[in-house]
Design an enzyme around this catalytic site. Structure first.
Site, PDB file in Angstrom:
ATOM      1  N   PRO A 127       0.577  -1.282   0.070  1.00 46.16           N
ATOM      2  CA  PRO A 127       0.030   0.049   0.100  1.00 46.16           C
ATOM      3  C   PRO A 127       0.803   1.227   0.078  1.00 46.16           C
ATOM      4  CG  PRO A 127       0.158  -0.923   2.032  1.00 46.16           C
ATOM      5  CD  PRO A 127       0.792  -1.964   1.354  1.00 46.16           C
ATOM      6  N   CYS A 128       1.494   1.646  -1.067  1.00 48.03           N
ATOM      7  CA  CYS A 128       2.053   2.796  -1.220  1.00 48.03           C
ATOM      8  C   CYS A 128       1.323   3.996  -1.269  1.00 48.03           C
ATOM      9  CB  CYS A 128       3.265   2.688  -2.533  1.00 48.03           C
ATOM     10  SG  CYS A 128       2.185   2.209  -4.046  1.00 48.03           S
ATOM     11  N   HIS A 129       0.237   3.774  -1.401  1.00 49.24           N
ATOM     12  CA  HIS A 129      -0.858   4.943  -1.487  1.00 49.24           C
ATOM     13  C   HIS A 129      -1.076   5.528   0.128  1.00 49.24           C
ATOM     14  CE1 HIS A 129      -3.403   1.229  -0.818  1.00 49.24           C
ATOM     15  NE2 HIS A 129      -4.097   2.338  -0.173  1.00 49.24           N
TER      16      HIS A 129
END
Length: 165
Positions: A127-129
């Site tokens: 989950p880089c977001h």
């Protein structure tokens, strides 16, 4: 090793998922800055990637908050360390690049962490977001800021409630 891919529609557009015999290795978002080129020897096989598709669509439906898929992101040891730390950011929460740098034990590496975050080959599942600017602003995202906003809004709407003691 055989590489498989599949494309399917999501609320943020048509996604590309790539895997091998053992794991998911890449997810390309619809508005990717550097779209992945499908190699001529890859085989389109929805069945080989059915579980990834099922889990991603459940995530978009708000019924899945974590993924249970084998992953094999390809990158440098530093990048893989950053991506591993991303997996520890809880669903529906965000942290800054500086905080992520502290979590990997290198508090002065915010810029390098940002570059590694941007190179994450398995978006959404890793989950880089969930990494945002220190002032709370939405900063760069390989899939576009509209997609990042959509993902964060989705997680806020479906975030599990914590029970207090």
């Amino acid at each position: 090793m055989t590489m498989f891919y599949d494309r399917f529609d999501t609320p943020i557009g048509r996604m590309l998922v790539v895997g091998d015999d053992d794991a998911v290795v890449h997810i390309d978002l619809p508005e990717a800055r550097r779209p992945l080129a499908i190699a001529p020897d890859w085989r389109r096989d929805a069945d080989a990637l059915a579980e990834a598709r099922t889990q991603l669509l459940a995530y978009f439906a708000g019924t899945r908050t974590c993924f249970e898929l084998p992953l094999a992101p390809r990158g440098t040891p530093f990048q893989r360390g950053v991506w591993e730390a991303l997996l520890d950011i809880p669903y529906g929460e965000t942290i800054s690049y500086a905080e992520l740098s502290r979590r990997i034990g290198n508090p002065k590496a915010s810029r390098a962490v940002g570059l590694a975050n941007g190179a994450n080959p398995i978006a959404i599942i890793v989950p880089c977001h969930r990494v945002i600017g220190a002032n709370g602003s939405l900063t760069g995202y390989g899939g576009g800021l509209d997609a990042k906003r959509h993902l964060l809004d989705l997680e806020q709407r479906h975030k599990p409630f914590a029970l207090s003691a």
